[in-house]
Design an enzyme around this catalytic site. Structure first.
Site, mmCIF file in Angstrom:
data_model
loop_
_atom_site.group_PDB
_atom_site.id
_atom_site.type_symbol
_atom_site.label_atom_id
_atom_site.label_comp_id
_atom_site.label_asym_id
_atom_site.label_seq_id
_atom_site.Cartn_x
_atom_site.Cartn_y
_atom_site.Cartn_z
ATOM 1 N N GLY A 1 0.845 -1.196 0.000
ATOM 2 C CA GLY A 1 0.000 0.000 0.000
ATOM 3 C C GLY A 1 0.874 1.237 0.000
ATOM 4 N N PRO A 2 0.279 2.426 0.021
ATOM 5 C CA PRO A 2 1.082 3.659 -0.007
ATOM 6 C C PRO A 2 1.715 3.930 1.351
ATOM 7 C CG PRO A 2 -1.200 4.217 0.303
ATOM 8 C CD PRO A 2 -1.161 2.720 0.138
ATOM 9 N N LYS B 1 1.503 -0.424 7.083
ATOM 10 C CA LYS B 1 2.158 -1.677 6.692
ATOM 11 C C LYS B 1 3.060 -2.225 7.798
ATOM 12 C CE LYS B 1 4.216 0.111 3.064
ATOM 13 N NZ LYS B 1 3.641 1.465 2.975
ATOM 14 N N ASP C 1 11.100 -5.890 6.001
ATOM 15 C CA ASP C 1 10.460 -4.582 5.853
ATOM 16 C C ASP C 1 11.015 -3.866 4.619
ATOM 17 O OD1 ASP C 1 8.631 -2.690 6.837
ATOM 18 O OD2 ASP C 1 10.177 -1.605 7.957
ATOM 19 N N GLU C 2 10.240 -2.972 4.041
ATOM 20 C CA GLU C 2 10.683 -2.113 2.923
ATOM 21 C C GLU C 2 11.243 -2.919 1.745
ATOM 22 O OE1 GLU C 2 10.018 1.092 3.145
ATOM 23 O OE2 GLU C 2 10.446 1.856 5.155
#
Ligand SMILES: [Zn+2]
Length: 204
Positions: free
Chosen positions: A11-12, A17, A83-84
């Site tokens: 998602g943005p 998240k 993550d990321e």
């Protein structure tokens, strides 16, 4: 799910998240699973070796430069959290496939679109190999609706144009979540052409 799976949360920005990732990790810890958390070395949001959601929750994370490093660090763990994901190199796709094959539960987060609303890094491939995808929405920072799916880059408070670099170093840039109606991406080259202006930097 108990393993052999890859759950992708996307998602943005500001859609929660990392918060959702931390929620799932906490449940794994309660269930006495061995968990390791990874984040890319390029992420500058948090200073130390931990990931932090915008509501202040945090967890220790191992920073890795190359996605391949993850394979040698998870021999004894059942749950691998990453993550990321949008910032990892393209090897992240075979790495996650291998982790799944080994029977691990992989939980990842990533921005699906960059500020130009184009697919970010390996996110398209990752969405294809994921066994479950959750697309979260943010609150639009302009109109307040609940369906923000875009990440707006602002430079000095104004929407950044198409030609600004994907990863910016320095400069007064900020980001905000916006819905598709409020998202703006000015094409400064086109604009200049239309106006018949000759902008020096585009005449090189
Ligand atoms: Zn809006």
């Amino acid at each position: 799910m108990e393993g052999y799976c890859f759950e992708l949360i996307t998602g943005p920005m500001s859609c929660g998240k990392t918060e959702e990732l931390l929620r799932r990790i906490r449940r794994c810890i309660i269930a006495k699973k061995k968990v390791k958390v990874f984040s890319p070395d390029v992420d500058t949001r948090s200073g130390g070796d931990y990931i932090e959601s915008r509501n202040g929750l945090w967890l220790d994370a191992i920073k890795v430069k190359h996605s391949i490093e993850i394979l040698s660090l998870v021999k004894d763990v059942q749950v691998v959290a990453i993550d990321e994901l949008q910032f990892f190199d393209t090897n992240i796709v075979p790495v996650i496939n291998e982790l799944m094959k080994q029977g691990k539960r992989v939980i990842g987060t990533g921005l699906e679109l960059d500020f130009k609303a184009e697919p970010f890094g390996s996110m398209p491939e990752l969405m294809c190999i994921a066994t479950k995808v959750d697309k979260l929405h943010a609150v639009c920072m302009k109109c307040g609706c609940d369906h923000a799916t875009r990440t707006q880059r602002l430079i000095d408070g104004k929407p950044a144009d198409k030609s600004s670099p994907l990863i910016m170093i320095g400069g007064d840039e900020t980001y905000e979540a916006r819905c598709i109606k409020c998202y703006e991406l000015p094409d400064i080259k086109k604009k200049a052409k239309n106006l018949g202006l000759k902008l020096l930097q585009f005449n090189k």
